[in-house]
Design an enzyme around this catalytic site. Structure first.
Site: not given
Ligand SMILES: NC(=O)C1=CN([C@@H]2O[C@H](COP(=O)(O)OP(=O)(O)OC[C@H]3O[C@@H](n4cnc5c(N)ncnc54)[C@H](OP(=O)(O)O)[C@@H]3O)[C@@H](O)[C@H]2O)C=CC1
Ligand SMILES: O=C(CO)COP(=O)(O)O
Length: 329
Positions: A12-13, A16, A139, A192, A257, A278
């Site tokens: 997952g790129a 996060w 984070s 949360k 969120n 989410e």
């Molecule tokens: N961002 C943050 O600060 C934080 C995020 N998280 C959690 O991490 C998770 C991911 O969030 P985040 O990285 O921020 O989200 P983003 O929207 O930045 O990225 C999501 C990534 O998942 C990929 N993706 C989505 N659907 C699929 C699929 N079916 N198959 C393969 N790849 C897929 C997307 O690909 P594409 O680009 O091609 O759409 C994209 O690269 C969430 O659950 C979030 O709550 C937790 C802590 C911190």
């Molecule tokens: O989970 C997160 C920080 O801990 C990121 O929160 P958001 O998805 O609401 O941006």
């Protein structure tokens, strides 16, 4: 002897996944970062950055982007960093590549819709020969990527594994605490996000800092009730992945969120940006699970009713304020 978990895969790129890849590199690991879009990966290789999801951050030298999931096959542990509702699909695809017993660490925050399963339960079904674990806590991707100090929890059923993974991924700026309370960690992260939407609504409606604090405290009471009903430990729920992350996401528009709630509270409707929030996807399943078990979660239920269009903001606030006054619990 080679270091345990010398090579870390990240599936997952997004924001996060990219931040965690850099954090693992900072901890001295070789990192393979998989993304589903070959063109985006090509651009990442060229620019050594992920401008679409984490602008302004240089990819660490030890991070190798790939669009081929098979490249994760030789990794010693894999972080699964796609949205909660996509986790089953990607974990299922990983079954064809991972070695037996590879730790698979979900970093998503949510509950699967339709099955009412927590993230590590989804992993156990979709990728049964991997060992599920979870990383969660307060984070923001941008903070971790910038090397600002952050602390999160990594949990696995096997406490020794959790400790070893935490040691492999942690650094002075990205501190990992370890735990064997997997359920507690995954519930905190999922719940949360829903409560952060409520906090954003309070901010957007300009209800004041006092109302914001009351919302966080009463929201935390809901998170505790839900967690305890599912066997989570109180010290986990009051720790980084529960109270810690609730405080973070309820306090700043940097949270997607909170920012969604802000937009609703201002009467601007749902996010125009299309950013992942989410909590909007978890609200329905969280409230349904609470309802089935008689767990009182009025704030989460109000968020769910607003998102589902059954209630407007004024009605939702009115119904919360009209609840009978009772003993604090
Ligand atoms: N961002 C943050 O600060 C934080 C995020 N998280 C959690 O991490 C998770 C991911 O969030 P985040 O990285 O921020 O989200 P983003 O929207 O930045 O990225 C999501 C990534 O998942 C990929 N993706 C989505 N659907 C699929 C699929 N079916 N198959 C393969 N790849 C897929 C997307 O690909 P594409 O680009 O091609 O759409 C994209 O690269 C969430 O659950 C979030 O709550 C937790 C802590 C911190
Ligand atoms: O989970 C997160 C920080 O801990 C990121 O929160 P958001 O998805 O609401 O941006």
């Amino acid at each position: 002897m080679p270091a345990r978990f010398a090579t870390i895969g990240v599936a997952g790129a997004g924001a996060w996944g990219t931040a965690l890849a850099n954090a693992a590199a900072r901890a001295g690991r070789s990192v393979v970062l998989w993304g589903r879009d070959p063109q985006a990966i090509q651009a990442m290789r060229r620019s050594r950055a992920n401008e679409a999801h984490l602008p302004g951050v240089e990819l660490a030298a030890a991070v190798a982007p790939t669009a081929d999931l098979a490249d994760l096959g030789d990794c010693d542990a894999v972080l699964l960093v796609v949205p909660a509702q996509a986790s089953r699909e990607v974990a299922g695809a990983l079954t064809h590549h991972l070695r037996e017993g590879t730790p698979l660490v979900t970093c998503a925050k949510g509950i699967e819709r339709g099955t009412e399963l927590f993230m590590t339960q989804v992993l156990a079904q979709a990728c049964p020969h991997a060992v599920p674990a979870i990383l969660s806590g307060p984070s923001f991707a941008a903070d971790v990527a910038a090397g600002l100090p952050t602390a999160v929890t990594l949990a696995a059923r096997d406490a020794g594994l959790a400790e070893a993974l935490a040691a492999a991924l942690g650094s002075s700026s990205f501190r990992l605490y370890h735990s064997d309370d997997v359920r507690g960690v995954e519930i905190g992260g999922a719940a949360k996000n829903v409560l952060a939407i409520a906090a954003g609504i309070v901010g957007g409606r300009r209800l004041g800092a006092s109302a914001g604090a009351a919302l966080v405290a009463r929201g935390f009471a809901e998170l505790m009730r839900f967690g305890k009903a599912f066997g989570a430990r109180a010290e986990t729920l009051t720790g980084l992945s529960g109270l810690g992350d609730l405080i973070l996401t309820c306090s700043t528009p940097q949270s997607r969120n909170y920012s969604l709630g802000l937009s609703l509270g201002r009467g601007e409707g749902l996010h125009p940006s299309g950013q992942l929030a989410e909590g909007a996807l978890t609200a329905g399943v969280l409230v349904a699970m609470a309802g089935e078990r008689g767990i009182d979660m009025p704030i989460a239920a109000a968020v769910e009713a607003v998102l589902a269009g059954r209630s407007d903001i004024e009605q939702a606030i009115g119904s919360l304020l009209a609840r009978p006054q009772k003993a604090e619990a």
